[in-house]
Design a protein around this motif. Structure first.
Motif, PDB file in Angstrom:
ATOM      1  N   ARG A  14      -6.115  49.428  57.572  1.00 31.28           N
ATOM      2  CA  ARG A  14      -7.070  49.344  56.454  1.00 31.28           C
ATOM      3  C   ARG A  14      -6.616  50.172  55.256  1.00 31.28           C
ATOM      4  O   ARG A  14      -6.791  49.750  54.113  1.00 31.28           O
ATOM      5  CB  ARG A  14      -8.466  49.770  56.906  1.00 31.28           C
ATOM      6  CG  ARG A  14      -9.197  48.676  57.660  1.00 31.28           C
ATOM      7  CD  ARG A  14     -10.664  49.023  57.881  1.00 31.28           C
ATOM      8  NE  ARG A  14     -10.857  50.039  58.888  1.00 31.28           N
ATOM      9  CZ  ARG A  14     -10.998  49.802  60.189  1.00 31.28           C
ATOM     10  NH1 ARG A  14     -10.974  48.567  60.629  1.00 31.28           N
ATOM     11  NH2 ARG A  14     -11.175  50.783  61.044  1.00 31.28           N
ATOM     12  N   ASN A  17      -3.948  48.176  53.513  1.00 34.78           N
ATOM     13  CA  ASN A  17      -4.598  47.082  52.795  1.00 34.78           C
ATOM     14  C   ASN A  17      -5.325  47.594  51.556  1.00 34.78           C
ATOM     15  O   ASN A  17      -5.303  46.949  50.505  1.00 34.78           O
ATOM     16  CB  ASN A  17      -5.576  46.332  53.705  1.00 34.78           C
ATOM     17  CG  ASN A  17      -4.870  45.504  54.751  1.00 34.78           C
ATOM     18  OD1 ASN A  17      -3.693  45.175  54.617  1.00 34.78           O
ATOM     19  ND2 ASN A  17      -5.579  45.175  55.807  1.00 34.78           N
ATOM     20  N   ARG A  18      -5.946  48.755  51.667  1.00 35.66           N
ATOM     21  CA  ARG A  18      -6.661  49.344  50.527  1.00 35.66           C
ATOM     22  C   ARG A  18      -5.686  49.659  49.395  1.00 35.66           C
ATOM     23  O   ARG A  18      -6.008  49.464  48.224  1.00 35.66           O
ATOM     24  CB  ARG A  18      -7.418  50.611  50.970  1.00 35.66           C
ATOM     25  CG  ARG A  18      -8.210  51.256  49.879  1.00 35.66           C
ATOM     26  CD  ARG A  18      -9.415  50.398  49.483  1.00 35.66           C
ATOM     27  NE  ARG A  18     -10.048  51.005  48.330  1.00 35.66           N
ATOM     28  CZ  ARG A  18     -10.361  50.373  47.225  1.00 35.66           C
ATOM     29  NH1 ARG A  18     -10.155  49.079  47.124  1.00 35.66           N
ATOM     30  NH2 ARG A  18     -10.900  50.986  46.216  1.00 35.66           N
ATOM     31  N   TYR A  20      -2.979  48.062  48.615  1.00 34.81           N
ATOM     32  CA  TYR A  20      -2.661  46.801  47.944  1.00 34.81           C
ATOM     33  C   TYR A  20      -3.847  46.305  47.111  1.00 34.81           C
ATOM     34  O   TYR A  20      -3.668  45.757  46.024  1.00 34.81           O
ATOM     35  CB  TYR A  20      -2.210  45.737  48.944  1.00 34.81           C
ATOM     36  CG  TYR A  20      -0.860  46.048  49.529  1.00 34.81           C
ATOM     37  CD1 TYR A  20       0.285  45.990  48.738  1.00 34.81           C
ATOM     38  CD2 TYR A  20      -0.716  46.414  50.852  1.00 34.81           C
ATOM     39  CE1 TYR A  20       1.544  46.280  49.265  1.00 34.81           C
ATOM     40  CE2 TYR A  20       0.536  46.709  51.382  1.00 34.81           C
ATOM     41  CZ  TYR A  20       1.647  46.644  50.583  1.00 34.81           C
ATOM     42  OH  TYR A  20       2.884  46.942  51.106  1.00 34.81           O
ATOM     43  N   GLU A  21      -5.064  46.496  47.626  1.00 35.31           N
ATOM     44  CA  GLU A  21      -6.255  46.111  46.860  1.00 35.31           C
ATOM     45  C   GLU A  21      -6.355  46.918  45.569  1.00 35.31           C
ATOM     46  O   GLU A  21      -6.685  46.373  44.511  1.00 35.31           O
ATOM     47  CB  GLU A  21      -7.515  46.322  47.699  1.00 35.31           C
ATOM     48  CG  GLU A  21      -7.678  45.325  48.819  1.00 35.31           C
ATOM     49  CD  GLU A  21      -8.793  45.705  49.795  1.00 35.31           C
ATOM     50  OE1 GLU A  21      -9.585  46.635  49.500  1.00 35.31           O
ATOM     51  OE2 GLU A  21      -8.873  45.074  50.857  1.00 35.31           O
ATOM     52  N   TRP A  23      -3.880  48.292  43.957  1.00 29.27           N
ATOM     53  CA  TRP A  23      -2.795  47.824  43.078  1.00 29.27           C
ATOM     54  C   TRP A  23      -3.206  46.540  42.369  1.00 29.27           C
ATOM     55  O   TRP A  23      -3.063  46.417  41.156  1.00 29.27           O
ATOM     56  CB  TRP A  23      -1.514  47.624  43.884  1.00 29.27           C
ATOM     57  CG  TRP A  23      -0.365  47.163  43.054  1.00 29.27           C
ATOM     58  CD1 TRP A  23       0.149  45.897  42.978  1.00 29.27           C
ATOM     59  CD2 TRP A  23       0.398  47.945  42.141  1.00 29.27           C
ATOM     60  NE1 TRP A  23       1.190  45.854  42.091  1.00 29.27           N
ATOM     61  CE2 TRP A  23       1.364  47.098  41.563  1.00 29.27           C
ATOM     62  CE3 TRP A  23       0.361  49.282  41.764  1.00 29.27           C
ATOM     63  CZ2 TRP A  23       2.282  47.550  40.624  1.00 29.27           C
ATOM     64  CZ3 TRP A  23       1.280  49.732  40.836  1.00 29.27           C
ATOM     65  CH2 TRP A  23       2.228  48.864  40.278  1.00 29.27           C
ATOM     66  N   ALA A  24      -3.723  45.589  43.130  1.00 24.77           N
ATOM     67  CA  ALA A  24      -4.132  44.311  42.544  1.00 24.77           C
ATOM     68  C   ALA A  24      -5.230  44.535  41.509  1.00 24.77           C
ATOM     69  O   ALA A  24      -5.126  44.056  40.368  1.00 24.77           O
ATOM     70  CB  ALA A  24      -4.614  43.355  43.640  1.00 24.77           C
ATOM     71  N   SER A  25      -6.239  45.256  41.873  1.00 24.30           N
ATOM     72  CA  SER A  25      -7.375  45.505  40.981  1.00 24.30           C
ATOM     73  C   SER A  25      -6.955  46.219  39.702  1.00 24.30           C
ATOM     74  O   SER A  25      -7.423  45.885  38.612  1.00 24.30           O
ATOM     75  CB  SER A  25      -8.428  46.327  41.728  1.00 24.30           C
ATOM     76  OG  SER A  25      -9.498  46.633  40.888  1.00 24.30           O
ATOM     77  N   SER A  30      -7.032  39.565  41.799  1.00 24.82           N
ATOM     78  CA  SER A  30      -7.642  39.599  43.125  1.00 24.82           C
ATOM     79  C   SER A  30      -6.534  39.903  44.134  1.00 24.82           C
ATOM     80  O   SER A  30      -5.340  39.754  43.822  1.00 24.82           O
ATOM     81  CB  SER A  30      -8.286  38.248  43.450  1.00 24.82           C
ATOM     82  OG  SER A  30      -7.284  37.264  43.647  1.00 24.82           O
ATOM     83  N   SER A  31      -6.924  40.280  45.326  1.00 18.66           N
ATOM     84  CA  SER A  31      -5.922  40.557  46.374  1.00 18.66           C
ATOM     85  C   SER A  31      -5.075  39.328  46.668  1.00 18.66           C
ATOM     86  O   SER A  31      -3.850  39.421  46.764  1.00 18.66           O
ATOM     87  CB  SER A  31      -6.596  41.019  47.667  1.00 18.66           C
ATOM     88  OG  SER A  31      -7.021  42.341  47.553  1.00 18.66           O
ATOM     89  N   TYR A  32      -5.720  38.166  46.808  1.00 19.95           N
ATOM     90  CA  TYR A  32      -4.965  36.954  47.106  1.00 19.95           C
ATOM     91  C   TYR A  32      -4.033  36.584  45.960  1.00 19.95           C
ATOM     92  O   TYR A  32      -2.903  36.144  46.181  1.00 19.95           O
ATOM     93  CB  TYR A  32      -5.887  35.781  47.419  1.00 19.95           C
ATOM     94  CG  TYR A  32      -6.490  35.795  48.802  1.00 19.95           C
ATOM     95  CD1 TYR A  32      -5.768  36.198  49.914  1.00 19.95           C
ATOM     96  CD2 TYR A  32      -7.800  35.382  49.006  1.00 19.95           C
ATOM     97  CE1 TYR A  32      -6.315  36.197  51.184  1.00 19.95           C
ATOM     98  CE2 TYR A  32      -8.367  35.383  50.277  1.00 19.95           C
ATOM     99  CZ  TYR A  32      -7.627  35.789  51.357  1.00 19.95           C
ATOM    100  OH  TYR A  32      -8.178  35.779  52.616  1.00 19.95           O
ATOM    101  N   GLN A  35      -1.089  38.768  46.170  1.00 19.75           N
ATOM    102  CA  GLN A  35      -0.273  38.396  47.323  1.00 19.75           C
ATOM    103  C   GLN A  35       0.533  37.125  47.064  1.00 19.75           C
ATOM    104  O   GLN A  35       1.650  36.978  47.572  1.00 19.75           O
ATOM    105  CB  GLN A  35      -1.158  38.213  48.561  1.00 19.75           C
ATOM    106  CG  GLN A  35      -1.715  39.532  49.085  1.00 19.75           C
ATOM    107  CD  GLN A  35      -2.649  39.303  50.254  1.00 19.75           C
ATOM    108  OE1 GLN A  35      -2.232  38.779  51.287  1.00 19.75           O
ATOM    109  NE2 GLN A  35      -3.912  39.668  50.088  1.00 19.75           N
TER     110      GLN A  35
END
Length: 147
Positions: A14, A17-18, A20-21, A23-25, A30-32, A35
């Motif tokens: 987690r 994953n956080r 990467y979230e 970074w995206a934000s 969005s995360s997808y 990705q």
């Protein structure tokens, strides 16, 4: 004791994953969406379809389809009929999309590589091996429920 080890493993997943979230934000994605850029840059000029992205990202078709439409409208990607399967379309970056994605993802690759370099290579291999073994065993166990 066993439950605690399992919980700690999931906590570490987690946390990754956080990261990467975040970074995206921080880049308005969005995360997808992030990705998709990540996978397309990682795969270079290898042809990729929406179906491929769904499988790679373990993502719903509707989510990937919405993002692909958004990227098409923004001019980041284009789609061509797959010469090997006329029913599929292959996704490619436009020049603008590739430039954006390279800048975005190359910086993230650098952070990943710096983090990995700070961990002993044997430890990294052992962690990966253990996590993969756990995943394989868990997949086997949940598959046995149907029997």
């Amino acid at each position: 004791m066993v439950r605690d080890r399992i919980d700690r493993m999931y906590d570490s997943v987690r946390k990754v994953n956080r990261a990467y979230e975040i970074w995206a934000s921080s880049h308005g994605l969005s995360s997808y969406e992030m990705q998709i850029y990540y996978e397309m840059i990682k795969n270079g000029d290898t042809a990729i379809t929406q179906k491929d992205l769904c499988l790679m990202l373990d993502a719903p078709k509707t989510s990937i389809n919405s993002i692909i439409k958004k990227l098409l409208q923004s001019g980041s990607i284009r789609m061509n009929v797959n010469p090997l399967n006329k029913r599929e379309k292959v996704i490619f970056f436009t020049d603008t999309g590739r430039k954006f994605a390279k800048e975005l993802i190359s910086q993230l690759f650098r952070y990943e590589e710096e983090a990995a370099a700070m961990i002993n290579g044997d430890e990294m291999e052992a962690a990966t091996e253990v996590q993969n073994r756990f995943a394989d065993i868990l997949l086997e166990k949940v598959g046995q429920e149907d029997e």
